[in-house]
Design a protein around this motif. Structure first.
Motif, PDB file in Angstrom:
ATOM      1  N   VAL A  45       0.837  -1.207   0.000  1.00  0.00           N
ATOM      2  CA  VAL A  45       0.000   0.000   0.000  1.00  0.00           C
ATOM      3  C   VAL A  45       0.871   1.256   0.000  1.00  0.00           C
ATOM      4  N   ILE A  46       1.860   1.286   0.873  1.00  0.00           N
ATOM      5  CA  ILE A  46       2.708   2.481   0.979  1.00  0.00           C
ATOM      6  C   ILE A  46       3.462   2.712  -0.324  1.00  0.00           C
ATOM      7  N   ALA A  47       4.081   1.663  -0.862  1.00  0.00           N
ATOM      8  CA  ALA A  47       4.844   1.803  -2.105  1.00  0.00           C
ATOM      9  C   ALA A  47       3.946   2.242  -3.261  1.00  0.00           C
ATOM     10  N   GLU A  48       2.721   1.746  -3.301  1.00  0.00           N
ATOM     11  CA  GLU A  48       1.791   2.138  -4.366  1.00  0.00           C
ATOM     12  C   GLU A  48       1.414   3.621  -4.261  1.00  0.00           C
ATOM     13  N   GLU A  49       1.301   4.123  -3.050  1.00  0.00           N
ATOM     14  CA  GLU A  49       0.924   5.523  -2.852  1.00  0.00           C
ATOM     15  C   GLU A  49       2.095   6.491  -3.017  1.00  0.00           C
ATOM     16  N   LEU A  50       3.316   5.973  -2.998  1.00  0.00           N
ATOM     17  CA  LEU A  50       4.495   6.835  -3.121  1.00  0.00           C
ATOM     18  C   LEU A  50       5.364   6.411  -4.310  1.00  0.00           C
ATOM     19  N   PRO A  51       4.787   6.331  -5.500  1.00  0.00           N
ATOM     20  CA  PRO A  51       5.573   5.881  -6.649  1.00  0.00           C
ATOM     21  C   PRO A  51       6.716   6.855  -6.947  1.00  0.00           C
ATOM     22  N   GLY A  52       7.831   6.283  -7.313  1.00  0.00           N
ATOM     23  CA  GLY A  52       8.979   7.100  -7.688  1.00  0.00           C
ATOM     24  C   GLY A  52       9.832   7.569  -6.524  1.00  0.00           C
TER      25      GLY A  52
END
Length: 143
Positions: free
Chosen positions: A29-36
């Protein structure tokens, strides 16, 4: 604490125990919300004196209470002995963001700048996503 060059995916794959799946779900979830943004494993003695491993998302410079500025992360995720810690290093309205969002996060306990939980199942995922997006919006300098 210092950033390492260890692979976060390898770290997550190596987790065992009752919170391992929750850690992997939270990471997704965190990685998906903070792409790049960077996703780095931090290790060492945390400010409270305990040895820890924390997945840090987004690099930033954070002022400490005594005035020094340290290299740190926007969001941190750590598997502790009895719970999972979710650190949120963003402020709004003079308060830590996690405190402002505590009623929207589901079954978590909230401290000054961190939420603790025992399982992903109790998390309100929409609330978590909203808080992460707000943390990112409040800190545009994060890499």
């Amino acid at each position: 604490m210092e950033r390492t060059d260890k692979n976060v995916d390898d770290y997550l794959a190596g987790l065992t125990g009752e919170r391992a799946d929750s850690m992997r779900a939270l990471d997704a979830v965190i990685a998906e919300e903070l792409p790049g943004l960077e996703r780095v494993l931090w290790e060492g003695v945390f400010w409270g004196g305990t040895e820890q491993q924390i997945i840090g998302y987004g690099g930033t410079a954070t002022p400490r209470p005594r005035g020094e500025v340290v290299e740190w992360f926007l969001i941190g995720l750590a598997d502790q002995k009895k719970h999972i810690s979710l650190y949120v290093n963003a402020n709004s309205e003079g308060k830590h963001l996690v405190q402002l969002w505590k009623d929207r996060l589901g079954k978590v306990n909230v401290g000054t700048a961190a939420a603790t939980l025992t399982s992903f199942e109790g998390v309100d995922v929409d609330g978590l996503r909203g808080m992460i997006r707000e943390a990112r919006r409040l800190t545009p300098e994060v890499t």
